[in-house]
Design an enzyme around this catalytic site. Structure first.
Site, PDB file in Angstrom:
ATOM      1  N   SER A  18       0.892  -1.509   0.054  1.00  0.00           N
ATOM      2  CA  SER A  18       0.294   0.006   0.051  1.00  0.00           C
ATOM      3  C   SER A  18       0.971   0.893  -0.171  1.00  0.00           C
ATOM      4  O   SER A  18       2.135   1.549   0.851  1.00  0.00           O
ATOM      5  CB  SER A  18      -1.008   0.102   1.122  1.00  0.00           C
TER       6      SER A  18
ATOM      7  N   LYS B 272       2.098  -3.581   5.871  1.00  0.00           N
ATOM      8  CA  LYS B 272       2.793  -4.028   5.235  1.00  0.00           C
ATOM      9  C   LYS B 272       3.814  -3.543   4.612  1.00  0.00           C
ATOM     10  O   LYS B 272       4.618  -4.008   3.552  1.00  0.00           O
ATOM     11  CB  LYS B 272       1.792  -3.029   4.451  1.00  0.00           C
TER      12      LYS B 272
ATOM     13  N   TYR C 163      -1.375  -0.349  10.163  1.00  0.00           N
ATOM     14  CA  TYR C 163      -1.961  -0.980   9.014  1.00  0.00           C
ATOM     15  C   TYR C 163      -0.623  -0.738   8.195  1.00  0.00           C
ATOM     16  O   TYR C 163      -0.298  -1.567   7.800  1.00  0.00           O
ATOM     17  CB  TYR C 163      -3.164  -0.125   8.627  1.00  0.00           C
TER      18      TYR C 163
HETATM   19  C1  WQD Z   1      -8.783  10.595   0.012  1.00  0.00           C
HETATM   20  C2  WQD Z   1      -8.537  12.057   0.753  1.00  0.00           C
HETATM   21  C3  WQD Z   1      -9.006  12.749   2.729  1.00  0.00           C
HETATM   22  C4  WQD Z   1     -13.362  10.684   3.183  1.00  0.00           C
HETATM   23  C5  WQD Z   1      -6.582   4.990   3.197  1.00  0.00           C
HETATM   24  C6  WQD Z   1      -5.042   5.133   3.521  1.00  0.00           C
HETATM   25  C7  WQD Z   1      -4.267   4.272   2.226  1.00  0.00           C
HETATM   26  C8  WQD Z   1      -5.017   3.622   1.728  1.00  0.00           C
HETATM   27  C9  WQD Z   1      -6.533   3.582   0.050  1.00  0.00           C
HETATM   28  C10 WQD Z   1      -5.533   0.946   1.842  1.00  0.00           C
HETATM   29  C11 WQD Z   1      -8.345  12.641   1.942  1.00  0.00           C
HETATM   30  C12 WQD Z   1     -10.475  13.158   2.051  1.00  0.00           C
HETATM   31  C13 WQD Z   1     -11.906  11.419   2.473  1.00  0.00           C
HETATM   32  C14 WQD Z   1     -14.422  12.314   3.265  1.00  0.00           C
HETATM   33  C15 WQD Z   1     -12.654  13.621   2.244  1.00  0.00           C
HETATM   34  N1  WQD Z   1      -5.854   2.699   2.047  1.00  0.00           N
HETATM   35  N2  WQD Z   1     -11.500  12.936   1.955  1.00  0.00           N
HETATM   36  N3  WQD Z   1     -13.900  13.906   3.069  1.00  0.00           N
HETATM   37  O1  WQD Z   1      -6.402   8.808   3.236  1.00  0.00           O
HETATM   38  O2  WQD Z   1      -5.872   8.521   1.287  1.00  0.00           O
HETATM   39  O3  WQD Z   1      -5.667   6.089   2.128  1.00  0.00           O
HETATM   40  O4  WQD Z   1      -7.145   4.832   2.049  1.00  0.00           O
HETATM   41  O5  WQD Z   1      -4.434   0.439   1.571  1.00  0.00           O
HETATM   42  O6  WQD Z   1      -3.519   2.857   2.458  1.00  0.00           O
HETATM   43  O7  WQD Z   1      -4.061   5.483   4.167  1.00  0.00           O
HETATM   44  O8  WQD Z   1      -7.986   7.858   1.313  1.00  0.00           O
HETATM   45  O9  WQD Z   1     -10.663   7.487   0.589  1.00  0.00           O
HETATM   46  O10 WQD Z   1     -10.294   7.945   3.202  1.00  0.00           O
HETATM   47  O11 WQD Z   1      -9.562   9.600   2.116  1.00  0.00           O
HETATM   48  O12 WQD Z   1     -12.374  15.041   1.848  1.00  0.00           O
HETATM   49  O13 WQD Z   1     -15.480  12.396   3.684  1.00  0.00           O
HETATM   50  O14 WQD Z   1     -10.069  12.250   0.939  1.00  0.00           O
HETATM   51  O15 WQD Z   1      -8.921  14.241   3.617  1.00  0.00           O
HETATM   52  O16 WQD Z   1      -7.358  14.116   1.895  1.00  0.00           O
HETATM   53  P1  WQD Z   1      -6.475   8.124   2.004  1.00  0.00           P
HETATM   54  P2  WQD Z   1      -9.339   8.694   1.957  1.00  0.00           P
END
Ligand code: WQD
Length: 341
Positions: free
Chosen positions: A125, A153, A149
């Site tokens: 990841s 990985k 997490y």
């Molecule tokens: C994306 C962007 C939020 C929800 C995570 C894990 C990563 C991988 C994928 C597993 C961010 C913003 C989100 C909302 C928002 N997982 N957001 N409003 O955090 O980049 O990655 O998931 O392997 O390891 O860390 O993904 O989809 O949570 O967020 O503004 O209601 O959307 O702040 O910038 P993230 P995400």
């Protein structure tokens, strides 16, 4: 209809009933490979495993179940996709995450060594990078995971590489960036922990989607990520296992980003979601979420050089296909004028 291709090699896919695993299984079959799934169905769904693909119900934590699968099916290689993946939950329950993700991998590797299965692909990841301060992120960017997490990985990659060196396994670790979309509505993500489904949920409940942080040092102030269509993620697996199959066992050890190399902001995602769904997706500004990096965008050069792979789909296709999957499960969600139907 009966497949017109010669059956390929057999691959064992752990986690093949999950969101990403289910897409990988489908691509492998379309590519003419044979597939066996090992999944404990803790978060996977039986319906994601196509008819004709053996589904062995068992956990990678059960060494005997892994042994049995390898003894019975004698695969050419193993794709270890089964894992726990909720970042927030991993902070609260690190012991469970280390056990599921690392003991699971260790069992798989021990069993592969014992049964002479010498090709292993591992789902890693972008979480291994933590808060990278480079753009784009290459595979040699220092890793500093921010959650248990991400730690599992990164430690998994170390274990994979060490076992590979010592026991003559060929290995590939694929670092997924932000996976979204669905190849077919039935394979859609059932979780609600990522941006796209969280926004769908808010919109269809009559709430405005939250934008976590609007003062980041990015062009529009919101976080930038590298979103990648799950069908592209799956085709990267097919490319990787073909490379593993072509090389002599033990010859290959790769760590590769799977991304598009294009950053997309939260605001831009909301625009496209609004246009696709027909809902007013104007965001509600909210405070920064702890642990979020301003920008995480993959360099996708190495995977293109090594495997000749590059992503095919863009944001529009990810969001439209995710929306179709959402509407298939929530029939009241679709609006007049919404696309993706
Ligand atoms: C994306 C962007 C939020 C929800 C995570 C894990 C990563 C991988 C994928 C597993 C961010 C913003 C989100 C909302 C928002 N997982 N957001 N409003 O955090 O980049 O990655 O998931 O392997 O390891 O860390 O993904 O989809 O949570 O967020 O503004 O209601 O959307 O702040 O910038 P993230 P995400």
């Amino acid at each position: 209809a009966a497949p017109s291709y010669d059956p390929g090699m057999t691959w064992l896919v752990t986690g093949g009933a999950g969101y990403i695993g289910g897409h990988v299984v489908r691509q492998l079959l379309e590519g003419g490979e044979r597939v066996v799934v090992l999944d404990d169905l803790s978060s996977g769904e039986r319906s994601r495993v196509p008819a004709g693909v053996p589904l062995l119900r068992g956990s990678t934590l059960d060494r005997a179940a892994v042994d049995e699968a390898l003894r019975e099916h004698r695969p050419t290689g193993l794709l270890h996709i089964a894992a726990r993946k909720a970042v927030g939950e991993s902070v609260e329950r690190p012991l469970e995450y280390y056990r599921a993700n690392l003991t699971g991998l260790q069992n798989v590797l021990e069993s592969c060594v014992e049964h002479g299965v010498r090709r292993v692909l591992f789902s890693s990841s972008a979480a291994v990078y933590g808060l990278p301060d480079v753009d784009p992120v290459t595979e040699s960017t220092p890793c500093a995971p921010l959650s248990p997490y991400g730690e599992t990985k990164l430690a998994g990659e170390w274990l994979l590489a060490a076992a590979g060196r010592a026991h003559g396994l060929s290995t590939v670790a694929l670092r997924y960036f932000n996976v979204a979309g669905a190849a077919t509505p039935e394979l859609a993500d059932l979780g609600r922990s990522n941006l796209v489904p969280m926004v769908f949920e808010a919109l269809t409940a009559g709430r405005r989607p939250l934008v976590f942080g609007t003062d980041y040092p990015t062009p529009d102030g919101t976080c930038v990520r590298d979103y990648i269509h799950v069908a592209d993620v799956a085709s990267a697996h097919l490319a990787a296992l073909r490379r593993l199959a072509a090389d002599p066992p033990g010859a290959t050890s790769l760590v590769l980003n799977i991304g598009r190399g294009e950053g997309v902001s939260v605001r831009r995602m909301l625009e496209v979601i609004g246009r696709t769904t027909g809902y007013d997706a104007t965001g509600q500004d909210a405070p920064r979420r702890p642990g979020d990096a301003a920008s995480v965008v993959a360099s996708a050069e190495l995977i293109e050089r090594e495997l000749g792979w590059r992503a095919e789909y863009g944001i529009e296709e990810m969001i439209a296909s995710a929306w179709q999957g959402w509407c298939a499960r929530h029939p009241g969600a679709r609006r007049e004028g919404s696309k993706g139907s």
